[in-house]
Design an enzyme around this catalytic site. Structure first.
Site, short mmCIF file in Angstrom:
data_model
loop_
_atom_site.label_atom_id
_atom_site.label_comp_id
_atom_site.label_asym_id
_atom_site.label_seq_id
_atom_site.Cartn_x
_atom_site.Cartn_y
_atom_site.Cartn_z
N ASP A 37 1.20 -1.17 0.49
CA ASP A 37 0.01 0.36 -0.20
C ASP A 37 0.61 1.49 -0.26
O ASP A 37 0.62 1.91 -0.76
CB ASP A 37 -0.82 -0.24 1.39
N GLY A 123 -2.97 -7.84 15.52
CA GLY A 123 -3.30 -7.59 13.22
C GLY A 123 -4.65 -7.66 12.80
O GLY A 123 -4.61 -7.43 11.64
N ASP A 171 -5.31 -0.40 5.96
CA ASP A 171 -6.34 -0.13 7.25
C ASP A 171 -7.31 0.46 7.06
O ASP A 171 -8.65 0.03 7.68
CB ASP A 171 -5.80 -0.32 8.54
C1 GLA Z 1 0.20 -2.92 8.48
C2 GLA Z 1 -0.60 -0.90 7.80
C3 GLA Z 1 -0.71 -1.49 6.34
C4 GLA Z 1 0.52 -1.80 5.72
C5 GLA Z 1 0.61 -3.52 6.29
C6 GLA Z 1 1.12 -4.54 5.56
O1 GLA Z 1 -1.26 -2.93 8.45
O2 GLA Z 1 -1.17 -0.05 8.61
O3 GLA Z 1 -0.49 0.20 5.89
O4 GLA Z 1 1.19 -1.51 5.00
O5 GLA Z 1 0.34 -3.13 8.09
O6 GLA Z 1 0.82 -4.76 4.30
#
Ligand code: GLA
Length: 385
Positions: A37, A123, A171
């Site tokens: 992203d 996560g 996210d």
């Molecule tokens: C975290 C970050 C996201 C993305 C993921 C890995 O969740 O907040 O923006 O970069 O890691 O894909």
């Protein structure tokens, strides 16, 4: 008692009046497309049926008064002196207020109660969910007329400035813009997106929570981001049209980046290849080829672990185990890495048993419990009655 009544009751008990409004914003999963992203690439996330809930109301004075159920704690600030707090949890709310102020939108004093059922540190982006619930609710409370995309960006910037993680948009975007039973194929450059039906046929999604979050997580995250930016800076000396790794090819990286740094080359190559995997996995999902989608997930895990190096022993153990199970077509670590959950595509009716089966070996290896978490693809931020 419904979630809504409970929220209202708690707010009333804490603040002595009913809230003006209540809202929720969910946590997220991501089928594939990790660390793409912030490189203007592609991701395939969706919101889940676990969310952060807020109840709030305006105040007559200039105070912000917060209460977090998870910490059984109040926090107070003046609206005029919003700054990061050592406490941690208020920052996801204060950071949003600060972003609104930066945009010339001036929230007045308010009370805000926050509760939720997104497991913390798993996560599943509980922090993005807090940011988005706050942004979404304040937008309604003060009638700022922000779009959902703008609310997502405000959440992302709050994370950069008040939480110190230079995250991408995935996210927050998923938390605000998801649709029930769909995943979002998001172009993180243009923010154009497509809702793709999450039709898994005989399969279902299950998460396995490692129950660890290694302290490396946020520093390594920013390190990886720097490596990607360095790679782009080198590429641009030869290929000025490259604005991000989204525009790079493995050939370009081989010729320009590899001679300068093997490590940065490997990190950048991961990102370029992960974007291709998102494309392939998304096509497979659309055509109902879940086995192929799962295969891309296994490959993604191998690459994020060996090349991008943001996995950990616990995550690798679980993915390796799942690979041996005939009922599992795909598994990989999900999110930023160094802990949290794996996401698995498992033949319906087998996930519980497999999770039970692996738990003792996981406990032996790491001394940790292992929990399966079942999630459903759900809609984004909403107001509650
Ligand atoms: C975290 C970050 C996201 C993305 C993921 C890995 O969740 O907040 O923006 O970069 O890691 O894909």
């Amino acid at each position: 008692m419904s979630k809504e009544s409970k929220l209202k009751e708690r707010y009333l008990a804490l603040f002595g009046a009913e809230p003006d409004l209540m809202a929720k914003s969910p946590g997220r999963i991501n089928l594939i497309g990790e660390h793409t992203d912030y490189n203007e690439g592609f991701v395939l996330p969706t919101a889940i049926d676990k969310a952060i809930y807020v109840a709030l109301a305006t105040r007559e004075d200039d105070k912000i008064v917060l209460y977090a159920e998870d910490f059984s704690e109040y926090f107070e600030s003046s609206i005029h002196t919003v700054s990061p707090s050592d406490k941690g949890w208020p920052n996801y709310i204060l950071g949003v207020v600060h972003q609104l102020q930066e945009l010339g939108l001036a929230p007045k004093g308010f009370n805000l109660y926050v509760d939720g059922d997104v497991p913390l540190g798993a996560g599943l982006s509980s922090s993005a969910a807090v940011e988005c619930a706050t942004g979404f609710a304040l937008n309604e409370l003060f009638q700022f007329k922000l779009s959902r995309q703008e609310i997502a960006k405000i959440g992302q910037m709050a994370e950069h400035t008040f939480a110190g993680v230079k995250c991408g948009i995935m996210d927050q975007f998923a938390s605000v813009l998801s649709k029930e039973d769909f995943v979002i194929k998001l172009d993180c450059r243009s923010l154009e997106y497509e809702h793709v039906p999450l039709l898994l046929g005989d399969y279902e999604l299950v998460l396995l929570n490692t129950n660890v979050k290694h302290s490396l997580a946020s520093s390594a995250y920013n390190d990886r981001r720097n490596s990607c930016e360095q790679g782009v800076a080198w590429l641009r000396e030869e290929y000025p049209e490259v604005l991000s790794l989204r525009d790079a090819t493995v050939d370009m990286l081989e010729s320009v980046v590899k001679p300068k740094s093997e490590d940065i080359f490997t990190k950048c190559k991961y990102v370029v290849e992960e974007n291709i995997r998102v494309e392939l996995a998304c096509e497979a999902l659309k055509s109902g080829n879940i086995e192929e989608m799962g295969r891309q997930m296994f490959e993604a895990h191998q690459a994020i672990s060996k090349d991008y190096e943001v996995s950990c022993a616990e995550l690798d153990f679980l993915v390796d185990y799942m690979k041996e199970q005939p009922e599992v077509v795909g598994a990989r670590m999900m999110g930023g890495g160094f802990g949290g959950c794996t996401i698995n595509i498992v033949k319906k009716g087998h996930a519980e048993r497999i999770a039970k089966q692996v738990a003792p070996a996981y406990k032996d290896a790491f001394g940790l419990a292992l929990e399966p978490i079942f999630v459903a693809a759900s809609g984004g931020s909403t107001l509650l009655n």
